[in-house]
Design a protein around this motif. Structure first.
Motif, mmCIF file in Angstrom:
data_model
loop_
_atom_site.group_PDB
_atom_site.id
_atom_site.type_symbol
_atom_site.label_atom_id
_atom_site.label_comp_id
_atom_site.label_asym_id
_atom_site.label_seq_id
_atom_site.Cartn_x
_atom_site.Cartn_y
_atom_site.Cartn_z
ATOM 1 N N LYS A 186 11.971 4.221 -1.869
ATOM 2 C CA LYS A 186 12.098 2.771 -2.009
ATOM 3 C C LYS A 186 13.552 2.337 -1.839
ATOM 4 C CE LYS A 186 8.127 1.770 -5.066
ATOM 5 N NZ LYS A 186 7.307 2.899 -4.657
ATOM 6 N N MET A 187 14.462 3.082 -2.445
ATOM 7 C CA MET A 187 15.881 2.746 -2.360
ATOM 8 C C MET A 187 16.374 2.808 -0.921
ATOM 9 S SD MET A 187 19.149 4.865 -3.757
ATOM 10 C CE MET A 187 18.941 5.987 -2.374
ATOM 11 N N MET A 188 15.939 3.827 -0.176
ATOM 12 C CA MET A 188 16.411 3.982 1.195
ATOM 13 C C MET A 188 15.914 2.855 2.099
ATOM 14 S SD MET A 188 16.143 8.124 1.703
ATOM 15 C CE MET A 188 17.279 9.226 0.838
ATOM 16 N N PHE A 189 14.784 2.242 1.745
ATOM 17 C CA PHE A 189 14.260 1.133 2.534
ATOM 18 C C PHE A 189 14.780 -0.217 2.057
ATOM 19 C CE2 PHE A 189 11.353 4.212 4.166
ATOM 20 C CZ PHE A 189 10.898 3.702 5.375
ATOM 21 N N PHE A 190 14.855 -0.399 0.741
ATOM 22 C CA PHE A 190 15.085 -1.731 0.194
ATOM 23 C C PHE A 190 16.356 -1.859 -0.638
ATOM 24 C CE2 PHE A 190 10.364 -1.246 0.360
ATOM 25 C CZ PHE A 190 10.144 -2.101 1.416
ATOM 26 N N GLY A 191 17.092 -0.769 -0.863
ATOM 27 C CA GLY A 191 18.238 -0.844 -1.759
ATOM 28 C C GLY A 191 17.759 -0.815 -3.198
ATOM 29 N N GLY A 192 18.217 -1.773 -3.993
ATOM 30 C CA GLY A 192 17.778 -1.838 -5.380
ATOM 31 C C GLY A 192 16.338 -2.305 -5.505
ATOM 32 N N VAL A 193 15.616 -1.739 -6.463
ATOM 33 C CA VAL A 193 14.232 -2.116 -6.757
ATOM 34 C C VAL A 193 14.071 -2.127 -8.275
ATOM 35 C CG1 VAL A 193 13.285 -1.175 -4.610
ATOM 36 C CG2 VAL A 193 13.427 0.279 -6.648
ATOM 37 N N PRO A 194 13.004 -2.730 -8.805
ATOM 38 C CA PRO A 194 12.767 -2.663 -10.255
ATOM 39 C C PRO A 194 12.586 -1.215 -10.707
ATOM 40 C CG PRO A 194 11.461 -4.417 -9.279
ATOM 41 C CD PRO A 194 12.045 -3.636 -8.138
ATOM 42 N N THR A 208 0.807 -1.219 0.000
ATOM 43 C CA THR A 208 0.000 0.000 0.000
ATOM 44 C C THR A 208 0.842 1.272 0.000
ATOM 45 O OG1 THR A 208 -0.171 -0.181 2.398
ATOM 46 C CG2 THR A 208 -1.996 -1.063 1.111
ATOM 47 N N TYR A 209 1.943 1.270 0.731
ATOM 48 C CA TYR A 209 2.776 2.465 0.826
ATOM 49 C C TYR A 209 3.932 2.423 -0.157
ATOM 50 C CZ TYR A 209 4.941 6.425 3.308
ATOM 51 O OH TYR A 209 5.458 7.642 3.651
ATOM 52 N N PHE A 210 4.401 1.227 -0.495
ATOM 53 C CA PHE A 210 5.549 1.087 -1.379
ATOM 54 C C PHE A 210 5.164 0.504 -2.743
ATOM 55 C CE2 PHE A 210 7.700 1.005 2.789
ATOM 56 C CZ PHE A 210 8.588 2.045 2.584
ATOM 57 N N ALA A 221 22.874 1.366 -6.676
ATOM 58 C CA ALA A 221 23.626 2.395 -7.391
ATOM 59 C C ALA A 221 22.890 2.857 -8.638
ATOM 60 C CB ALA A 221 25.011 1.860 -7.763
ATOM 61 N N GLU A 222 22.227 1.941 -9.329
ATOM 62 C CA GLU A 222 21.473 2.309 -10.528
ATOM 63 C C GLU A 222 20.272 3.179 -10.175
ATOM 64 O OE1 GLU A 222 22.425 -1.561 -13.374
ATOM 65 O OE2 GLU A 222 20.786 -1.657 -11.914
ATOM 66 N N ILE A 223 19.589 2.840 -9.087
ATOM 67 C CA ILE A 223 18.444 3.650 -8.656
ATOM 68 C C ILE A 223 18.928 5.035 -8.239
ATOM 69 C CG2 ILE A 223 16.569 3.891 -6.996
ATOM 70 C CD1 ILE A 223 16.068 1.746 -9.081
ATOM 71 N N ALA A 224 20.007 5.091 -7.491
ATOM 72 C CA ALA A 224 20.537 6.386 -7.047
ATOM 73 C C ALA A 224 20.943 7.249 -8.230
ATOM 74 C CB ALA A 224 21.730 6.179 -6.113
ATOM 75 N N SER A 225 21.576 6.649 -9.224
ATOM 76 C CA SER A 225 21.983 7.401 -10.418
ATOM 77 C C SER A 225 20.771 7.937 -11.160
ATOM 78 C CB SER A 225 22.813 6.500 -11.328
ATOM 79 O OG SER A 225 23.161 7.176 -12.518
ATOM 80 N N PHE A 226 19.739 7.105 -11.296
ATOM 81 C CA PHE A 226 18.509 7.551 -11.965
ATOM 82 C C PHE A 226 17.876 8.699 -11.195
ATOM 83 C CE2 PHE A 226 13.849 7.341 -12.167
ATOM 84 C CZ PHE A 226 13.655 7.569 -13.527
ATOM 85 N N VAL A 227 17.766 8.554 -9.883
ATOM 86 C CA VAL A 227 17.105 9.564 -9.059
ATOM 87 C C VAL A 227 17.829 10.901 -9.144
ATOM 88 C CG1 VAL A 227 16.646 10.224 -6.661
ATOM 89 C CG2 VAL A 227 15.986 7.962 -7.475
#
Length: 449
Positions: free
Chosen positions: A160-168, A115-117, A188-194
């Motif tokens: 999402k990254m801060m809670f779970f690391g990598g995500v789809p 519901t939240y994520f 790292a890929e999520i952080a770069s995208f963000v």
């Protein structure tokens, strides 16, 4: 945004789900059109600026930036730390504290993962970006709306990254079943995208907005979120650069009333709003914020966040020293001469609160005794005061009613402390780091570090 709820109920029938939204005050810049109330089908969301603005509000809503002020499913983040205790065994923080949280949890307060994520907000953002160019409105308006949506999508991924690391990582609208083929990206890929998305958003967003557009993101909010992510991932050089860029905009400052910063009655104070880079706005009774989950039991509250002794002890004395380093600290009178932010944040035994002495240490009336059988009492003996103004200072004087209290997402104090921490981590310009820290401390009359 102020919406016709019949319009939105019609929109909910379609595969892009929208909310009954009145949380963001920026519809005033768009003239209402005399179109049928059921005109906003999935095929006509992007036929006018009005419909597009309403859809933009849904993207804001489903980003769920408002923490614990709405949606029974949202997490009370302090309750999964050593700052607070969750007294309710049906809420996710309780499961996390006990180590029994799993993705299969069900129930309104426990099923947070779905519901939240979830990806509804991201899907709405992707749908917006794929269709907004169809709208007959100025390129400037399109550019700013795209930037807002890219910010919101980046915020969603950052959390999402801060809670779970990598995500789809999904940047297009998927057809049914395609989600099963999307791999998990790395952190790292999520952080770069963000960070890339936030920089692009910052380049297109305005520095300031008029009062009628409070709640919409700005350049400063985008840069501050970027700095937050960079600090989280250890990219201290860029965290320094982006937090300093926010400071150099010269539009933000600290409010001189720390406790009042979190009170609804001060939300129209221009000085207060210089500290707020981004907040979720509310307009009761149609779309109100709810603080009864946080409020004391005598006033009908639930005490969902019970501050711990750990957070109480973490507050310094008024001399700017820890309680273990200040010889003037008296353990027999532990609440005397403390950091003013302590008194603004925590209700403690013996405090004058709403016309009574708050007593959680003895089984006397009203029943707020920490070990009583009353379900909503605080188990730690402390209650939350931050965001919970005394009843006389609430505009409607009743914490059980819907409030117009906004939820602050990013404050200028965070920017200053991000700047300081990034410098310290690099072991450079420590005097500048101290200046930034002292600006935050001096606001409440604490001495320099």
């Amino acid at each position: 945004l102020h919406f016709n709820h019949h319009q939105i109920s019609k929109m909910k029938k379609y595969y892009i789900l929208l909310a009954s939204i009145v949380s963001l005050n920026f519809i005033s810049c768009t003239k209402l059109e005399r179109t049928p109330e059921d005109a906003y089908s999935s095929g006509t969301f992007f036929t006018s600026q009005q419909a597009t603005t309403q859809y933009l509000a849904a993207v804001y809503q489903y980003t769920k930036m408002s923490g614990f002020f709405e949606d029974g499913n949202s997490i009370l983040l302090d309750d999964i730390s050593d700052n607070a205790y969750c007294p309710f065994t049906n809420q996710l923080p309780s499961f996390i504290a006990l180590g029994t949280a799993t993705p299969s949890l069900t129930g309104k307060y426990a099923d947070l993962y779905r519901t939240y994520f979830n990806y509804i907000g991201i899907r709405n953002a992707n749908y917006f970006l794929e269709n907004v160019d169809k709208v007959p409105m100025s390129d400037e308006n399109k550019s700013q709306m795209k930037a807002e949506v890219r910010f919101l999508r980046a915020f969603n991924y950052a959390r999402k990254m801060m809670f779970f690391g990598g995500v789809p990582l999904v940047t297009t609208v998927l057809n049914y079943g395609e989600e099963n083929s999307i791999p998990r990206s790395t952190e790292a890929e999520i952080a770069s995208f963000v960070t890339s998305e936030l920089q692009a958003a910052a380049d297109a967003l305005p520095v300031t907005r008029p009062a009628g557009e409070r709640g919409r993101v700005t350049k400063g909010a985008a840069l501050a979120l970027k700095a937050r992510v960079e600090l989280f991932t250890g990219d201290y050089s860029n965290a320094e650069k982006d937090s300093k860029a926010v400071m150099d905009l010269n539009v933000y400052d600290l409010y001189n009333n720390y406790e009042g910063l979190f009170w609804e009655k001060n939300q129209d104070d221009p000085l207060r709003n210089k500290e707020v880079l981004l907040e979720v706005t509310y307009l009761p009774p149609t779309w109100g914020s709810w603080i009864d989950a946080l409020y004391t039991v005598e006033e009908g509250g639930w005490n969902s966040v019970n501050p711990t002794q750990s957070i109480v002890d973490a507050y310094e004395t008024k001399n700017g020293k820890s309680i273990s380093d200040d010889p003037t600290y008296n353990p027999d009178k532990p609440y005397e001469n403390r950091d003013p932010r302590f008194y603004a944040s925590i209700i403690y035994p013996g405090e004058q609160w709403n016309g009574r002495i708050f007593n959680s240490l003895e089984p006397v009336g009203p029943d707020e005794y920490y070990n009583s059988s009353k379900g909503n009492r605080s188990r730690t003996g402390y209650c939350l005061r931050k965001y919970c103004a005394p009843a006389d200072d609430l505009p409607n004087h009743d914490p059980a009613d819907a409030q117009g209290l906004n939820f602050i997402v990013i404050r200028y104090s965070e920017v200053l402390l991000t700047y300081a921490e990034s410098l310290i981590e690099q072991n450079k310009d420590l005097g500048l780091a101290a200046d930034a820290i002292n600006k935050v401390r001096n606001r409440v009359s604490l001495p320099d570090v």
